[in-house]
Write a protein that holds these residues in place. Structure first.
Motif, PDB file in Angstrom:
ATOM      1  N   LEU A 101       1.222  -1.088  -0.079  1.00  0.00           N
ATOM      2  CA  LEU A 101       0.118   0.170   0.396  1.00  0.00           C
ATOM      3  C   LEU A 101       1.016   1.238  -0.626  1.00  0.00           C
ATOM      4  O   LEU A 101       1.443   1.318   0.711  1.00  0.00           O
ATOM      5  CB  LEU A 101      -1.156   0.203   1.466  1.00  0.00           C
ATOM      6  N   PRO A 102       0.461   2.149  -1.192  1.00  0.00           N
ATOM      7  CA  PRO A 102       1.764   3.009  -1.454  1.00  0.00           C
ATOM      8  C   PRO A 102       0.819   4.198  -0.181  1.00  0.00           C
ATOM      9  O   PRO A 102       1.212   5.240  -1.088  1.00  0.00           O
ATOM     10  CB  PRO A 102       1.522   3.039  -2.394  1.00  0.00           C
ATOM     11  N   PHE A 103       1.428   4.355   1.250  1.00  0.00           N
ATOM     12  CA  PHE A 103       0.999   5.005   1.976  1.00  0.00           C
ATOM     13  C   PHE A 103       2.096   4.973   3.000  1.00  0.00           C
ATOM     14  O   PHE A 103       2.348   4.210   3.484  1.00  0.00           O
ATOM     15  CB  PHE A 103      -0.036   5.045   2.442  1.00  0.00           C
ATOM     16  N   ALA A 104       2.641   6.027   3.461  1.00  0.00           N
ATOM     17  CA  ALA A 104       3.297   5.853   4.757  1.00  0.00           C
ATOM     18  C   ALA A 104       2.811   5.613   6.068  1.00  0.00           C
ATOM     19  O   ALA A 104       1.913   5.308   6.254  1.00  0.00           O
ATOM     20  CB  ALA A 104       3.498   7.107   5.379  1.00  0.00           C
ATOM     21  N   ASP A 105       3.383   4.786   6.884  1.00  0.00           N
ATOM     22  CA  ASP A 105       3.291   4.278   7.931  1.00  0.00           C
ATOM     23  C   ASP A 105       2.825   5.054   9.338  1.00  0.00           C
ATOM     24  O   ASP A 105       2.567   6.202   8.610  1.00  0.00           O
ATOM     25  CB  ASP A 105       4.208   3.748   9.195  1.00  0.00           C
ATOM     26  N   ALA A 106       0.831   4.155   9.852  1.00  0.00           N
ATOM     27  CA  ALA A 106       0.355   5.148  10.386  1.00  0.00           C
ATOM     28  C   ALA A 106       0.244   6.728   9.895  1.00  0.00           C
ATOM     29  O   ALA A 106       0.256   7.180  10.488  1.00  0.00           O
ATOM     30  CB  ALA A 106       1.330   6.036  11.640  1.00  0.00           C
ATOM     31  N   SER A 107      -0.513   6.687   8.655  1.00  0.00           N
ATOM     32  CA  SER A 107      -1.093   7.460   7.373  1.00  0.00           C
ATOM     33  C   SER A 107      -2.418   7.787   7.749  1.00  0.00           C
ATOM     34  O   SER A 107      -3.126   8.727   7.732  1.00  0.00           O
ATOM     35  CB  SER A 107      -1.324   7.488   6.070  1.00  0.00           C
ATOM     36  N   PHE A 108      -3.226   6.575   8.850  1.00  0.00           N
ATOM     37  CA  PHE A 108      -5.063   6.677   8.455  1.00  0.00           C
ATOM     38  C   PHE A 108      -5.257   6.522  10.622  1.00  0.00           C
ATOM     39  O   PHE A 108      -4.500   5.079  10.845  1.00  0.00           O
ATOM     40  CB  PHE A 108      -5.583   5.970   7.863  1.00  0.00           C
ATOM     41  N   THR A 109      -6.377   6.972  10.088  1.00  0.00           N
ATOM     42  CA  THR A 109      -7.375   6.059  11.323  1.00  0.00           C
ATOM     43  C   THR A 109      -8.766   5.782  10.969  1.00  0.00           C
ATOM     44  O   THR A 109      -9.071   4.224  11.622  1.00  0.00           O
ATOM     45  CB  THR A 109      -7.567   8.157  12.458  1.00  0.00           C
ATOM     46  N   VAL A 110      -8.955   5.803  10.085  1.00  0.00           N
ATOM     47  CA  VAL A 110     -10.356   4.557   9.278  1.00  0.00           C
ATOM     48  C   VAL A 110      -9.685   4.199   8.163  1.00  0.00           C
ATOM     49  O   VAL A 110      -9.344   5.056   6.818  1.00  0.00           O
ATOM     50  CB  VAL A 110     -11.098   5.370   9.781  1.00  0.00           C
ATOM     51  N   VAL A 111      -9.942   2.744   7.800  1.00  0.00           N
ATOM     52  CA  VAL A 111      -9.521   2.065   6.839  1.00  0.00           C
ATOM     53  C   VAL A 111     -10.708   0.935   6.597  1.00  0.00           C
ATOM     54  O   VAL A 111     -10.871   0.778   7.517  1.00  0.00           O
ATOM     55  CB  VAL A 111      -8.291   1.292   6.496  1.00  0.00           C
ATOM     56  N   LEU A 129      -3.341  -7.401   4.493  1.00  0.00           N
ATOM     57  CA  LEU A 129      -3.167  -7.034   6.394  1.00  0.00           C
ATOM     58  C   LEU A 129      -1.739  -6.249   7.226  1.00  0.00           C
ATOM     59  O   LEU A 129      -2.081  -5.511   8.225  1.00  0.00           O
ATOM     60  CB  LEU A 129      -4.044  -8.533   7.106  1.00  0.00           C
ATOM     61  N   GLY A 130      -0.783  -7.024   7.108  1.00  0.00           N
ATOM     62  CA  GLY A 130       0.392  -6.510   7.872  1.00  0.00           C
ATOM     63  C   GLY A 130       0.216  -4.916   7.307  1.00  0.00           C
ATOM     64  O   GLY A 130       1.189  -4.411   8.161  1.00  0.00           O
ATOM     65  N   GLU A 131      -0.044  -4.750   5.737  1.00  0.00           N
ATOM     66  CA  GLU A 131       0.515  -3.778   5.379  1.00  0.00           C
ATOM     67  C   GLU A 131      -1.202  -2.143   5.677  1.00  0.00           C
ATOM     68  O   GLU A 131      -0.636  -1.605   5.369  1.00  0.00           O
ATOM     69  CB  GLU A 131      -0.123  -3.436   3.399  1.00  0.00           C
TER      70      GLU A 131
END
Ligand SMILES: C[S@@+](CC[C@H](N)C(=O)[O-])C[C@H]1O[C@@H](n2cnc3c(N)ncnc32)[C@H](O)[C@@H]1O
Length: 217
Positions: A101-111, A129-131
């Motif tokens: 997933l092309p996003f930085a670590d800890a970017s979202f509170t809801v996926v 799921l690790g991503e």
């Protein structure tokens, strides 16, 4: 069939569906499955990530609730339609989730991952799921729905079983049908806050699925 074959077949299958669908802003249907998690969603200050967004059912719902949304899919046509139909979206990105997933670590509170986590082998599901865990903030939530093993109207148990509960379909794609034990095992790195088998009536034929909300510990 090889992993590359499954990936190509899945891309081509879904892209052809969106080429045919002619989705417009009005024609995209929503349903209310996320209402149950409204309080958690309301707390998200940054955009909500809609993984495997397809035609944008959940993107439309979330925009309607005043949320910012980043929508993603492997299908170029789905992403083109999302950009045209929902120009207010924060971002629409085309990529294959199995590449990471092309996003930085800890970017979202809801996926949100609605009906898009049930196409993979055990190994690929674990990687994905690790991503998702990586890009969620601690305490962040993943809400998803997946096929149930009882979803006989939509192919449960049909095709060649290549792993327990994972089937090669006649389209040359993979489809997993979950039992509750699969959810507990595969999502063991999260705290499972809600997990219920239920019937969805957004499709012509009733669909049996699990509605789940998990939290990154
Ligand atoms: C059943 S549709 C669900 C669409 C939407 N979430 C909804 O609920 O209406 C599954 C979606 O997952 C996407 N998908 C499946 N495998 C994917 C992958 N490896 N990477 C990115 N998207 C994928 C498909 O392209 C398709 O749009």
């Amino acid at each position: 069939m090889s992993e590359q074959d499954y990936r190509k077949n899945s891309h081509d299958y879904w892209d052809a569906i969106y080429q045919r669908s002619g989705n417009t802003t009005e024609s995209v249907k929503t349903d209310d499955w996320l209402d149950l998690f409204a309080e958690v969603i309301a707390q998200a200050k940054e955009p909500v990530l809609d993984l495997g967004c397809g035609g944008g059912n959940n993107t439309k719902y979330l925009l309607g609730k005043g949320k910012q949304v980043i929508a993603c899919d492997q299908s170029e046509k789905a992403i083109e339609d999302i950009q045209n139909n929902f120009p207010q979206i924060t971002e629409a990105k085309c990529f294959n989730m199995l590449d990471g997933l092309p996003f930085a670590d800890a970017s979202f509170t809801v996926v949100i991952a609605d009906l898009c986590l049930h196409y993979f082998t055990e190994k690929d599901t674990d990687f994905l799921l690790g991503e998702i865990a990586r890009i969620l903030k601690p305490g962040g939530h993943l809400m998803f729905r997946v096929n149930s093993m009882n979803d006989v109207n939509h192919g449960a148990g049909e095709g060649i079983e290549i792993e327990p509960h994972v089937y090669e379909t006649k389209n040359g794609t993979l489809k997993r049908f979950f039992v509750e034990e699969d959810i507990k095992r595969l999502f063991g790195r999260f705290a499972i806050e809600y997990c219920q088998e239920e019937i969805m009536s957004r499709y012509t034929l009733e669909k049996r699925l699990f509605r789940v909300c998990v939290k990154k510990m």
